[in-house]
Design a protein around this motif. Structure first.
Motif, PDB file in Angstrom:
ATOM      1  N   PHE A 111       1.358   4.177  -3.105  1.00  0.00           N
ATOM      2  CA  PHE A 111       1.366   5.632  -2.918  1.00  0.00           C
ATOM      3  C   PHE A 111       2.619   6.249  -3.540  1.00  0.00           C
TER       4      PHE A 111
ATOM      5  N   ASP B  52       2.772   9.090  -6.396  1.00  0.00           N
ATOM      6  CA  ASP B  52       3.351  10.391  -6.044  1.00  0.00           C
ATOM      7  C   ASP B  52       4.544  10.704  -6.930  1.00  0.00           C
TER       8      ASP B  52
ATOM      9  N   GLN C  73       0.829  -1.199   0.000  1.00  0.00           N
ATOM     10  CA  GLN C  73       0.000   0.000   0.000  1.00  0.00           C
ATOM     11  C   GLN C  73       0.871   1.259   0.000  1.00  0.00           C
TER      12      GLN C  73
ATOM     13  N   ARG D  94       2.115  15.675   1.671  1.00  0.00           N
ATOM     14  CA  ARG D  94       1.287  14.795   0.829  1.00  0.00           C
ATOM     15  C   ARG D  94       1.065  13.443   1.519  1.00  0.00           C
ATOM     16  N   VAL D  95       2.076  12.962   2.206  1.00  0.00           N
ATOM     17  CA  VAL D  95       1.946  11.700   2.940  1.00  0.00           C
ATOM     18  C   VAL D  95       0.871  11.825   4.020  1.00  0.00           C
ATOM     19  N   ARG D  96       0.926  12.896   4.804  1.00  0.00           N
ATOM     20  CA  ARG D  96      -0.069  13.093   5.865  1.00  0.00           C
ATOM     21  C   ARG D  96      -1.470  13.205   5.289  1.00  0.00           C
ATOM     22  N   ALA D  97      -1.609  13.889   4.173  1.00  0.00           N
ATOM     23  CA  ALA D  97      -2.923  14.042   3.550  1.00  0.00           C
ATOM     24  C   ALA D  97      -3.480  12.705   3.078  1.00  0.00           C
ATOM     25  N   SER D  98      -2.613  11.726   2.870  1.00  0.00           N
ATOM     26  CA  SER D  98      -3.036  10.394   2.430  1.00  0.00           C
ATOM     27  C   SER D  98      -3.285   9.446   3.598  1.00  0.00           C
TER      28      SER D  98
END
Length: 278
Positions: free
Chosen positions: A113, A117, A109, A174-178
């Motif tokens: 991502f 990205d 997973q 971007r990681v946190r938003a995912s």
């Protein structure tokens, strides 16, 4: 360094490995071997809590003669030897010789991502999934066999960052938003699920208290920013000095005692932990 006064009662030690229990450069644990034997005789469990993988931890537990539960990939899974507690902890699954709590996300997973990205923003990093064992060995100082074990990950992806600080901050956002998280270790930026070393440590501590009916208190030892979540939940936080950077900063708390070693790496672990139990 804060004075080391002898402590009594029932204690659990959760410890980082690289730069803490192991030397940052050659991974030696010789300075702590005798102290680990003493702690075992005193029935003080030492819980290895690291960014390392399951295969790496198995080999290190063998070298350290450690038969206790351990936490892998920065809190992403907890492995408890089968039969260690009187019964299977609620919520754990059984696999081979362990009861397992999986608190992170499957690696695939995370890689999905990263692929998406990278297609949109580029990839100013070397990920373990894209690296050869020789490249991992060169970046870490591990042997080729150890590099293969380090590459065999289930819940996280280390990234050797090669871009700018601005690119890194944008990537982390971007990681946190995912719904995922990043954690800066001694060498690598780790991509992982919504978990950390502290959450996993507390979950395991609850198992000890519940299934052994002992009110264990917690000592945590680490040397880098990715250990702060574990240090924050400890009754005694031991910060082991590193040769190449200042100690991580831990905010003051009324219930927590903080000790910073004078010595570096495993010599600092021996100095601080040994001082508490001498």
């Amino acid at each position: 360094m804060t004075q080391n006064n002898f402590i009594d009662g029932h204690w659990l030690i959760a410890s980082d490995l690289d730069g803490t229990l192991l030397d940052h450069y050659d991974y030696s644990h010789a300075p702590v071997d005798e102290l680990l034997r003493q702690l075992e005789r005193r029935r003080v469990p030492v819980i290895l809590n690291s960014s390392k993988t399951f295969p790496e931890m198995l080999e290190l537990r063998r070298q350290l003669h450690n038969g206790h539960p351990f936490i892998v990939e920065n809190g992403s899974a907890i492995f408890i030897p089968t039969g260690y507690f009187p019964e299977v902890p609620e919520g754990a699954r059984e696999q081979r010789d362990f009861w397992i709590f999986e608190t992170g996300l499957p690696r695939e997973q995370l890689l999905t991502f990263l692929r998406g990205d990278a297609g949109e923003h580029g990839s100013p990093y070397l990920s373990f999934a894209a690296a050869s064992c020789d490249e991992i060995a060169e970046a870490t100082g591990l042997s080729p066999e150890q590099a293969l074990a380090a590459r065999s990950r289930d819940y996280s992806e280390p990234l050797l960052w090669r871009g700018s600080e601005g690119e890194k901050l944008a990537f982390e956002a971007r990681v946190r938003a995912s719904g995922m998280s990043t954690l800066q270790g001694g060498r690598f930026l780790h991509l992982l699920g919504p978990t950390d070393k502290g959450k996993a440590t507390l979950q395991l501590l609850d198992c000890y208290r519940q299934y052994r009916d002992i009110d264990y208190r917690l000592i945590a030892a680490g040397d880098s920013p990715n250990d702060l979540d574990m240090l924050k939940v400890a009754d005694i936080a031991v910060i082991v000095r590193a040769a190449h950077r200042p100690p991580p900063q831990l905010e003051e708390a009324t219930r927590r005692r903080v000790i910073v070693s004078e010595a570096i790496g495993p010599a600092g672990w021996k100095e601080t932990i040994g001082g508490l139990f001498s």
